[in-house]
Design an enzyme around this catalytic site. Structure first.
Site, PDB file in Angstrom:
ATOM      1  N   HIS A 229       2.097   8.698  -0.021  1.00 18.60           N
ATOM      2  CA  HIS A 229       2.061   7.482   0.784  1.00 18.60           C
ATOM      3  C   HIS A 229       0.772   6.718   0.512  1.00 18.60           C
ATOM      4  CE1 HIS A 229       1.085   5.414   4.703  1.00 18.60           C
ATOM      5  NE2 HIS A 229       2.233   4.861   4.345  1.00 18.60           N
TER       6      HIS A 229
ATOM      7  N   ASP B 230       5.485   0.542   1.420  1.00 21.79           N
ATOM      8  CA  ASP B 230       4.608   0.856   2.543  1.00 21.79           C
ATOM      9  C   ASP B 230       4.698  -0.238   3.605  1.00 21.79           C
ATOM     10  OD1 ASP B 230       2.550   1.569   4.263  1.00 21.79           O
ATOM     11  OD2 ASP B 230       1.133   1.997   2.651  1.00 21.79           O
TER      12      ASP B 230
ATOM     13  N   TYR C  41      -6.009  -6.346 -12.718  1.00 20.47           N
ATOM     14  CA  TYR C  41      -6.365  -5.274 -13.657  1.00 20.47           C
ATOM     15  C   TYR C  41      -7.118  -4.155 -12.932  1.00 20.47           C
ATOM     16  CZ  TYR C  41      -5.242  -8.299 -17.691  1.00 20.47           C
ATOM     17  OH  TYR C  41      -4.603  -9.095 -18.617  1.00 20.47           O
TER      18      TYR C  41
END
Length: 146
Positions: free
Chosen positions: A23, A70, A118
């Site tokens: 998670h 999530d 990035y």
């Protein structure tokens, strides 16, 4: 390899990656232009999984058949912004948004400046690089609780 009820795009390597994530871990799905090999070396797994010839939205749709997003965070879905045009929505991102909405996500989409993306990708659990040559087809998906 094929398993009943499992999208055939989800290779054994991807299934292992998804099962290993916890998670709050991020998965980066990126296009063919992304410096994925370099960035993948810095991720938790340190390796790159490739899906040659596959469009990013197809990969995201397959992943989201198994990966819950999530819902304890405001930004479980993050895209890379177009350089100097942060409000622009390139075709690859439009298609990714459609696939993510079709998977049942009703939350907001967040975009990150290129180098911030990035950096977030380096902190991801893993990276899946598609063969999609369209620019800016990059998304971070944060795993929710199962």
């Amino acid at each position: 390899m094929r398993l009943k009820g499992i999208d055939p795009l989800l290779s054994p390597e991807i299934l292992h990656l998804l099962a290993s994530m916890g998670h709050g871990d991020d998965l980066a799905i990126v296009d063919a232009n992304h410096p994925a090999e370099t960035i993948a070396a810095k991720t938790v797994t340190g390796r790159l999984i490739r899906l040659p010839g596959i469009r990013v939205e197809a990969a995201a749709a397959a992943v989201l058949t198994l990966l819950p997003l999530d819902d304890f965070t405001d930004d479980p879905v993050r895209f890379m912004q177009v350089v100097d045009k942060p409000e622009e929505v390139p075709p690859a991102v439009a298609d990714l948004r459609g696939a993510i909405r079709s998977a049942g996500y009703a939350g907001r989409f967040v975009s990150l400046e290129r180098f911030a993306f990035y950096g977030a990708a380096r902190a991801a659990f893993g990276i899946v690089q598609c063969g999609d040559a369209r620019f800016y087809g990059n998304v971070l998906l944060r795993k929710g609780a199962i």
